[in-house]
Design an enzyme around this catalytic site. Structure first.
Site, short mmCIF file in Angstrom:
data_model
loop_
_atom_site.label_atom_id
_atom_site.label_comp_id
_atom_site.label_asym_id
_atom_site.label_seq_id
_atom_site.Cartn_x
_atom_site.Cartn_y
_atom_site.Cartn_z
N ARG A 125 0.91 -1.09 0.34
CA ARG A 125 0.24 0.08 0.09
C ARG A 125 0.89 1.39 -0.07
NH1 ARG A 125 -5.60 -1.09 1.55
NH2 ARG A 125 -5.59 -2.91 0.09
N ARG A 180 -4.16 6.59 1.00
CA ARG A 180 -3.96 7.47 0.94
C ARG A 180 -2.97 7.85 2.10
NH1 ARG A 180 -9.06 3.99 2.88
NH2 ARG A 180 -7.38 2.64 3.15
N ARG A 209 -8.53 11.27 -5.91
CA ARG A 209 -9.66 10.31 -4.94
C ARG A 209 -10.71 11.53 -4.99
NH1 ARG A 209 -12.22 7.20 -3.77
NH2 ARG A 209 -11.87 6.26 -2.28
N ASP A 234 -6.86 -3.72 -6.93
CA ASP A 234 -7.29 -3.99 -6.18
C ASP A 234 -7.84 -5.87 -6.49
OD1 ASP A 234 -8.10 -3.32 -4.36
OD2 ASP A 234 -9.06 -4.62 -4.02
N TYR A 260 -13.73 -13.62 -0.46
CA TYR A 260 -14.85 -12.00 -0.43
C TYR A 260 -15.75 -12.82 -1.08
CZ TYR A 260 -11.44 -8.46 1.68
OH TYR A 260 -10.91 -7.85 2.50
O1 CP3 Z 1 -0.10 0.03 -3.89
C1 CP3 Z 1 -0.97 -0.77 -3.59
O2 CP3 Z 1 -0.26 -1.90 -2.70
C2 CP3 Z 1 -0.60 -0.71 -4.33
C3 CP3 Z 1 -2.30 -1.10 -4.28
C4 CP3 Z 1 -3.67 -2.36 -3.87
C5 CP3 Z 1 -4.66 -1.83 -3.44
N1 CP3 Z 1 -5.18 -2.75 -3.15
C6 CP3 Z 1 -5.67 -0.46 -4.02
C7 CP3 Z 1 -6.63 -0.15 -2.82
C8 CP3 Z 1 -3.40 -3.64 -3.35
C9 CP3 Z 1 -1.92 -3.94 -3.24
C10 CP3 Z 1 -4.46 -4.27 -3.00
C11 CP3 Z 1 -4.63 -5.23 -2.48
C12 CP3 Z 1 -5.91 -5.13 -1.39
N2 CP3 Z 1 -6.95 -4.92 -2.06
C13 CP3 Z 1 -5.60 -6.33 -0.48
C14 CP3 Z 1 -4.29 -7.26 -0.60
C15 CP3 Z 1 -3.95 -6.47 0.79
C16 CP3 Z 1 -4.46 -6.52 2.37
O3 CP3 Z 1 -4.14 -5.24 2.45
O4 CP3 Z 1 -4.45 -7.48 3.09
C17 CP3 Z 1 -7.00 -6.60 -0.17
C18 CP3 Z 1 -7.15 -7.65 0.98
C19 CP3 Z 1 -7.72 -5.74 -0.97
C20 CP3 Z 1 -9.17 -5.52 -0.78
C21 CP3 Z 1 -9.66 -4.26 0.00
N3 CP3 Z 1 -9.55 -2.60 -0.99
C22 CP3 Z 1 -10.13 -3.93 0.82
C23 CP3 Z 1 -10.80 -4.76 2.04
C24 CP3 Z 1 -10.24 -2.18 1.42
C25 CP3 Z 1 -11.27 -1.14 1.64
C26 CP3 Z 1 -10.62 -1.42 2.66
C27 CP3 Z 1 -8.74 -0.19 3.25
O5 CP3 Z 1 -8.39 -0.59 3.16
O6 CP3 Z 1 -10.19 0.89 2.66
C28 CP3 Z 1 -9.31 -1.59 -0.66
C29 CP3 Z 1 -10.00 -0.19 -0.83
C30 CP3 Z 1 -8.14 -0.03 -1.95
N4 CP3 Z 1 -7.53 -1.02 -2.43
C31 CP3 Z 1 -7.75 1.28 -1.34
C32 CP3 Z 1 -6.77 0.87 -1.78
C33 CP3 Z 1 -5.77 2.01 -1.92
C34 CP3 Z 1 -8.34 2.45 -0.41
C35 CP3 Z 1 -9.31 3.23 -1.30
C36 CP3 Z 1 -9.23 4.09 -1.40
O7 CP3 Z 1 -8.70 5.21 -2.10
O8 CP3 Z 1 -10.85 4.36 -1.23
#
Ligand code: CP3
Length: 331
Positions: free
Chosen positions: A18, A22, A31, A67, A143
């Site tokens: 990540r 954010r 965003r 994602d 999921y």
């Molecule tokens: O920089 C990076 O790591 C690359 C981008 C990336 C995202 N998601 C973008 C994202 C990666 C590698 C992921 C993987 C991901 N997504 C996982 C596996 C890694 C982990 O964290 O365990 C999982 C479980 C998800 C599913 C997911 N996506 C959830 C549960 C959420 C909501 C929770 C949260 O953190 O807000 C997301 C949203 C998400 N995916 C965000 C980002 C940057 C935040 C969203 C936003 O900008 O509102």
């Protein structure tokens, strides 16, 4: 890339899960005018967000902005990121028949926007490698069944225990798709791939071996570039995680890195700072980073990372300090 192959390198490589997200003002600004899914589906935006941390810090790898839930849509599950709630799947899987209805789709067509973003980003990155990724079969299936985030994963476990045949079919469908998806990402230029099994630590070792391991193994063993096997909460069965495979095993902070290295044996390792330490001021953070580096030891084949993703509350200066600290370390 050298660390993935356990070759000696002139510094300890570091990237953060990540790292694009954010905690960065540049990301939050984009965003304001785009939803998360829009950002993933527009290659120029996804590529821009991937590059943001690379321009600002000295990370040794980029990870494509996407994602793990993107493949749910073409499988036939309607995905939405609801405000403040995280992901929601409106037609989650609840009965064995639902598994039969999942679509078998062409990743190059349905997820072509991710592949295009990878192509565009590789051109901008120059010598910095790009990591492609996908969710692991268990985490994606969880999921699809829970319909969103879950605390105890009870629906998933219940489905698995009650309908083992449907579970195995579901895992087969997801793992076949994941295998093709990761291969497609390397075909367009990803130098390495990471498979995220974020929530598999809710299972015990026997269930992991019976219901998950063969599918993760299939995906991991088919890749032609170095593959990183990420999971959390699995330090009590790292032997099974290693058996599933991966050139690099990513571990979280629930295990001492030196202990994990011994258990993992002849593989590279990634980890394992608790991302909560990134909220602490300079001196405290520095001491924790040094403790991880010390535990990693002198052997080649180590990639510094967190045990899980960067929290949105993280001050960007702390990310900068962490990277400087890792790069100046002499093992
Ligand atoms: O920089 C990076 O790591 C690359 C981008 C990336 C995202 N998601 C973008 C994202 C990666 C590698 C992921 C993987 C991901 N997504 C996982 C596996 C890694 C982990 O964290 O365990 C999982 C479980 C998800 C599913 C997911 N996506 C959830 C549960 C959420 C909501 C929770 C949260 O953190 O807000 C997301 C949203 C998400 N995916 C965000 C980002 C940057 C935040 C969203 C936003 O900008 O509102």
């Amino acid at each position: 890339m050298k660390a993935c192959r356990r070759e000696a390198a002139n510094k300890t490589p570091v990237w953060l899960m990540r790292q694009a997200g954010r905690y960065m003002a540049e990301y939050r600004k984009l965003r304001e005018t785009h939803t998360l899914l829009e950002m993933c589906r527009q290659p120029d935006l996804a590529s821009e967000v991937t590059m943001q941390p690379i321009r600002r810090f000295q990370m040794d790898a980029a990870i494509i902005f996407a994602d793990i839930l993107l493949p749910l849509e073409p499988l036939g599950l309607h995905l939405e990121f609801a405000k403040g709630e995280g992901p929601v799947i409106h037609n989650a899987i609840s009965r064995p028949e639902d598994v039969n209805r999942l679509h078998d789709f062409d990743v190059k067509h349905e997820l072509g926007f991710v592949l295009e973003a990878i192509r565009m980003t590789v051109q901008q990155l120059g010598a910095t490698p790009l990591i492609g990724f996908a969710g692991a079969p268990f985490t994606v299936a969880s999921y699809a069944i829970e319909g969103g985030h879950s605390r105890h994963f009870l629906k998933t476990k219940q489905f698995m225990y009650q309908y083992p045949d449907a579970w195995h079919l579901l895992m087969k469908k997801i793992s076949d798709m994941t295998d093709r998806y990761l291969q497609a990402q390397t075909a367009v230029g990803a130098s390495a791939v990471q498979m995220f099994d974020s929530w598999v630590g809710v299972l015990g070792p026997d269930d992991y071996r019976k219901f998950v391991l063969p599918y993760s193994q299939m995906v991991l063993s088919n890749q032609r570039v170095p593959v990183i096997h990420f999971s959390t909460g699995t330090s009590s069965y790292l032997d099974a995680i290693c058996e599933a495979g991966g050139d690099v095993i990513s571990v979280d902070w629930r295990i001492d890195l030196a202990v994990a290295r011994k258990q993992i044996g002849a593989r590279a390792i990634q980890g394992n700072l608790d991302p909560a330490h990134l909220l602490m001021p300079g001196e405290k953070l520095r001491a924790e980073v040094q403790a991880v580096l010390k535990a990693a030891g002198k052997d080649p084949g180590y990639i510094f990372n967190l045990g899980h993703g960067v929290f949105p509350e993280t001050p960007p200066e702390n990310v900068e300090l962490l990277i400087k600290e890792v790069h100046s370390w002499k093992p």
